[in-house]
Design a protein around this motif. Structure first.
Motif, PDB file in Angstrom:
ATOM      1  N   TRP A   1      15.943  33.554   8.245  1.00 52.66           N
ATOM      2  CA  TRP A   1      15.146  32.950   7.180  1.00 52.66           C
ATOM      3  C   TRP A   1      13.911  33.764   6.785  1.00 52.66           C
ATOM      4  CZ3 TRP A   1      17.937  29.842   4.565  1.00 52.66           C
ATOM      5  CH2 TRP A   1      17.376  28.997   3.599  1.00 52.66           C
ATOM      6  N   PRO A   2      13.114  34.264   7.720  1.00 49.66           N
ATOM      7  CA  PRO A   2      11.910  35.008   7.309  1.00 49.66           C
ATOM      8  C   PRO A   2      12.254  36.367   6.690  1.00 49.66           C
ATOM      9  CG  PRO A   2      11.706  34.180   9.567  1.00 49.66           C
ATOM     10  CD  PRO A   2      13.142  34.045   9.174  1.00 49.66           C
ATOM     11  N   HIS A   3      11.371  36.824   5.819  1.00 49.88           N
ATOM     12  CA  HIS A   3      11.425  38.196   5.334  1.00 49.88           C
ATOM     13  C   HIS A   3      11.091  39.142   6.495  1.00 49.88           C
ATOM     14  CE1 HIS A   3      11.384  36.629   1.196  1.00 49.88           C
ATOM     15  NE2 HIS A   3      10.384  35.850   1.572  1.00 49.88           N
ATOM     16  N   LYS A   4      11.772  40.277   6.557  1.00 48.71           N
ATOM     17  CA  LYS A   4      11.494  41.299   7.578  1.00 48.71           C
ATOM     18  C   LYS A   4      10.785  42.467   6.889  1.00 48.71           C
ATOM     19  CE  LYS A   4      12.062  42.736  11.906  1.00 48.71           C
ATOM     20  NZ  LYS A   4      13.409  42.623  12.510  1.00 48.71           N
ATOM     21  N   ILE A   5       9.541  42.733   7.295  1.00 50.83           N
ATOM     22  CA  ILE A   5       8.696  43.681   6.578  1.00 50.83           C
ATOM     23  C   ILE A   5       8.238  44.791   7.518  1.00 50.83           C
ATOM     24  CG2 ILE A   5       6.507  43.941   5.328  1.00 50.83           C
ATOM     25  CD1 ILE A   5       6.944  41.002   4.377  1.00 50.83           C
ATOM     26  N   HIS A   6       8.318  46.020   7.020  1.00 49.01           N
ATOM     27  CA  HIS A   6       7.858  47.198   7.745  1.00 49.01           C
ATOM     28  C   HIS A   6       6.688  47.824   6.990  1.00 49.01           C
ATOM     29  CE1 HIS A   6      11.332  48.328  10.591  1.00 49.01           C
ATOM     30  NE2 HIS A   6      11.659  47.146  10.095  1.00 49.01           N
ATOM     31  N   VAL A   7       5.672  48.239   7.755  1.00 45.83           N
ATOM     32  CA  VAL A   7       4.574  49.043   7.214  1.00 45.83           C
ATOM     33  C   VAL A   7       4.510  50.325   8.051  1.00 45.83           C
ATOM     34  CG1 VAL A   7       2.130  49.188   6.670  1.00 45.83           C
ATOM     35  CG2 VAL A   7       3.307  46.980   6.502  1.00 45.83           C
ATOM     36  N   PRO A   8       5.027  51.454   7.541  1.00 47.20           N
ATOM     37  CA  PRO A   8       4.943  52.703   8.294  1.00 47.20           C
ATOM     38  C   PRO A   8       3.491  53.142   8.455  1.00 47.20           C
ATOM     39  CG  PRO A   8       6.619  52.836   6.567  1.00 47.20           C
ATOM     40  CD  PRO A   8       5.820  51.603   6.305  1.00 47.20           C
ATOM     41  N   LEU A   9       3.111  53.423   9.693  1.00 50.20           N
ATOM     42  CA  LEU A   9       1.751  53.868   9.994  1.00 50.20           C
ATOM     43  C   LEU A   9       1.711  55.357  10.290  1.00 50.20           C
ATOM     44  CD1 LEU A   9       0.705  50.924  12.341  1.00 50.20           C
ATOM     45  CD2 LEU A   9       0.311  51.134   9.883  1.00 50.20           C
ATOM     46  N   MET A  10       2.679  55.837  11.036  1.00 50.94           N
ATOM     47  CA  MET A  10       2.803  57.258  11.353  1.00 50.94           C
ATOM     48  C   MET A  10       4.284  57.598  11.303  1.00 50.94           C
ATOM     49  SD  MET A  10       0.186  57.234  14.579  1.00 50.94           S
ATOM     50  CE  MET A  10      -1.372  56.330  14.418  1.00 50.94           C
ATOM     51  N   THR A  11       4.629  58.641  10.564  1.00 49.74           N
ATOM     52  CA  THR A  11       6.037  58.954  10.379  1.00 49.74           C
ATOM     53  C   THR A  11       6.179  60.411   9.977  1.00 49.74           C
ATOM     54  OG1 THR A  11       8.082  58.179   9.314  1.00 49.74           O
ATOM     55  CG2 THR A  11       6.077  58.196   7.955  1.00 49.74           C
ATOM     56  N   ASN A  12       7.409  60.804   9.659  1.00 48.74           N
ATOM     57  CA  ASN A  12       7.691  62.162   9.209  1.00 48.74           C
ATOM     58  C   ASN A  12       8.997  62.129   8.427  1.00 48.74           C
ATOM     59  OD1 ASN A  12      10.083  63.189  10.992  1.00 48.74           O
ATOM     60  ND2 ASN A  12       8.692  62.158  12.441  1.00 48.74           N
ATOM     61  N   PRO A  13       9.253  63.158   7.601  1.00 43.63           N
ATOM     62  CA  PRO A  13      10.462  63.128   6.763  1.00 43.63           C
ATOM     63  C   PRO A  13      11.771  63.140   7.543  1.00 43.63           C
ATOM     64  CG  PRO A  13       8.861  64.678   5.880  1.00 43.63           C
ATOM     65  CD  PRO A  13       8.355  64.269   7.231  1.00 43.63           C
ATOM     66  N   GLY A  14      11.711  63.416   8.853  1.00 39.81           N
ATOM     67  CA  GLY A  14      12.911  63.369   9.665  1.00 39.81           C
ATOM     68  C   GLY A  14      13.285  61.976  10.131  1.00 39.81           C
ATOM     69  N   VAL A  15      12.507  60.978   9.754  1.00 39.63           N
ATOM     70  CA  VAL A  15      12.833  59.589  10.098  1.00 39.63           C
ATOM     71  C   VAL A  15      13.682  59.012   8.969  1.00 39.63           C
ATOM     72  CG1 VAL A  15      11.950  57.285  10.557  1.00 39.63           C
ATOM     73  CG2 VAL A  15      10.734  59.283  11.450  1.00 39.63           C
ATOM     74  N   VAL A  16      14.903  58.691   9.287  1.00 41.00           N
ATOM     75  CA  VAL A  16      15.846  58.157   8.309  1.00 41.00           C
ATOM     76  C   VAL A  16      16.338  56.801   8.800  1.00 41.00           C
ATOM     77  CG1 VAL A  16      18.032  58.520   7.104  1.00 41.00           C
ATOM     78  CG2 VAL A  16      16.554  60.474   7.622  1.00 41.00           C
ATOM     79  N   ALA A  17      16.367  55.829   7.877  1.00 40.16           N
ATOM     80  CA  ALA A  17      16.836  54.485   8.219  1.00 40.16           C
ATOM     81  C   ALA A  17      17.912  54.061   7.236  1.00 40.16           C
ATOM     82  CB  ALA A  17      15.675  53.486   8.178  1.00 40.16           C
TER      83      ALA A  17
END
Length: 208
Positions: free
Chosen positions: A132-148
């Motif tokens: 039921w709830p929305h699932k929300i991501h806020v990227p804080l630290m990342t790099n272009p090699g992170v793929v989802a």
């Protein structure tokens, strides 16, 4: 759990893929996260309530969590929430501003840290409390090699760009870049939205 409850429909307000929520100010939260000692990450991860095999080496610091896997309406603060809420709440408020819920609730709130070379294997968030709830991501630290993978497509989410993702379809993440990936991840729902018809019968039946 999904096999036990195949008839549970999802919240029709949830995204079917990825919903871009726009840029937000994460500077204060980034600074606070960078200051977390490694031993705190290790201790919090060891005590976390979300221990699932698909997460592999991803570590978590959990601030709020649901009381049980069936019902998102009942959740609790964990030890770190009182000291972290002043830096977390402004970020979450910015991320959900366009939902315009008069009584929005955050049942789960956590930091997730995926190491270099880390992987989260394909899975769905199968427990009923995740439907039921929305699932929300806020990227804080990342790099272009992170793929989802969400909604059948591969995505790169840059730091400071909040997104809602479809947690009910198959999804995975891999980090082939040169630094850890740290996201603020939280759930959000409208307390004024009517509950689904299946919830009360499910609660009466109890866990399968």
């Amino acid at each position: 759990m999904s096999a036990a409850f195949p008839e549970l429909t999802a919240n029709p307000r949830k995204t079917k893929g990825v919903r871009r929520l726009g840029p937000i100010d994460i500077a204060a939260l980034q600074a606070a996260v960078r200051a977390i000692p490694e031993d705190v990450w290790d201790a919090e991860n060891a005590a976390k309530p979300n221990k699932f095999g698909v997460l592999e080496d991803t570590r978590h610091i959990v601030f709020r969590f649901v009381d049980g896997p069936l019902d998102w309406r009942h959740s609790h603060d964990r030890a770190g929430w009182s000291s972290w809420r002043k830096v977390l709440e402004p970020v979450m408020a910015q991320a959900v501003r366009d939902y315009d819920y008069a009584r929005g609730v955050f049942p789960r709130v956590m930091l997730a840290r995926m190491p270099q070379g880390g992987v989260i294997h394909p899975h769905v968030d199968a427990n009923p409390a995740a439907r039921w709830p929305h699932k929300i991501h806020v990227p804080l630290m990342t790099n272009p090699g992170v793929v989802a993978l969400f909604g059948g497509r591969e995505h790169y989410f840059p730091a400071g760009e909040a997104v809602e993702v479809n947690n009910l379809g198959p999804h995975w993440v891999r980090n082939t870049g040169g630094c850890d990936r740290i996201h603020l991840i939280f759930e959000y729902y409208d307390a004024d939205q009517p509950d689904p018809d299946w919830l009360e019968p499910l609660l009466r039946a109890g866990p399968a």
